[in-house]
Design an enzyme around this catalytic site. Structure first.
Site: not given
Ligand code: SAH
Length: 255
Positions: A37, A59, A173
């Site tokens: 991703d 994505k 998100m």
């Molecule tokens: N599976 C992922 C979430 C995927 S949805 C997890 O467990 O973290 C994608 C969202 O995750 C982003 O829009 C943001 O809200 C958050 N996110 C993922 N990585 C991030 C990061 N390094 N810093 C801040 N937010 C993050």
């Protein structure tokens, strides 16, 4: 550890390769193909050996990306061709990661599929702030919620259920819905002074942190963040970051 024809959904954590599990690293090294991703950190991708085929199925909100169905098909076809398939996902694959669709597609095709957990954005954000997500007597509940909406649709969350002053809310998100989130929670009874932390690109060199309060969240989301992935943490337990707030704001003042 990964047989030909098998698929592993692997959590890549928030970006910093040091936040990868040892198991994830072993799986990456044992794969013959890695589908990843846009949220997977560059330092994590650097760990993929040169002989492993690396395929972006990127994505990111609002940007061009492969359809979920296409990704499901790619995984199934690679496994059927006898590849050792790793599907690398940001954070934890089981949290807002479309893991069910991918696992179902594999299982329907008779392909063995397994999960390797990762550090989710909320945990990484808590570490970065130096603030616990739960707190005895103050935050007994931790809610992970996504504020993702389809283009043009309004955010439709159960604000009454979410507006618990004894809960910490981790909103994934949520950047584009900051205004609706603040309004929804305040209308449901949460005080405008409730502490909020916004964190962008957590664990990466570009990380930005911002501490504010619920009524100022819409403004902060507009002015303090760039276009990286961002998480919002809302709750009383973040008040311990008051000292940090002063420091962070000072850091962000122009020199
Ligand atoms: N599976 C992922 C979430 C995927 S949805 C997890 O467990 O973290 C994608 C969202 O995750 C982003 O829009 C943001 O809200 C958050 N996110 C993922 N990585 C991030 C990061 N390094 N810093 C801040 N937010 C993050």
């Amino acid at each position: 550890m990964i047989e030909p024809g098998e698929v592993w959904l692997v959590g890549a954590g928030p970006g910093d390769p040091d936040l990868l599990t040892r198991k994830a690293e072993k799986l990456i090294r044992a794969a013959s193909v890695v589908f990843y991703d846009a949220l997977v950190g560059p330092g994590v991708l650097d760990l993929v050996p040169a002989h492993v085929r690396l395929v972006s199925v990127g994505k990111r909100a609002g940007r061009h990306s492969k359809e979920q169905k296409t990704i499901d098909t790619l995984l199934v076809e690679a496994a059927q061709a006898g590849e050792r398939v790793v599907r690398l996902k940001g954070g934890d694959p089981s949290i807002f990661g479309r893991a069910t669709e991918e696992m179902t597609a594999c299982r329907d095709a008779g392909i063995r599929v397994q999960l390797c957990p990762g550090i989710t954005a909320a945990s990484a954000a808590s570490a970065s702030l130096g603030a616990s997500l739960t707190q005895r007597g103050l935050a007994r509940r931790l809610t992970f919620v996504t504020a993702h909406t389809r283009k043009g649709q309004l955010l439709d969350l159960d604000w009454k259920a979410l507006a618990d002053p004894e809960a910490t809310l981790a909103v994934y998100m949520g950047k584009r819905s900051a205004e609706a989130i603040a309004r929804g929670l305040m209308d449901a009874g949460i005080a405008g002074e409730m502490p909020v932390a916004l964190l962008e690109n957590v664990s990466l060199p570009e990380e930005r942190r911002f501490i504010t309060r619920l009524d100022l969240l819409p403004l902060a989301a507009k002015t303090s963040l760039g276009d990286g992935p961002a998480i919002l943490l809302i709750g009383e337990t973040l008040s311990v970051t008051a000292e940090l707030r002063q420091r962070t704001q000072a850091e962000q003042l122009p020199a």
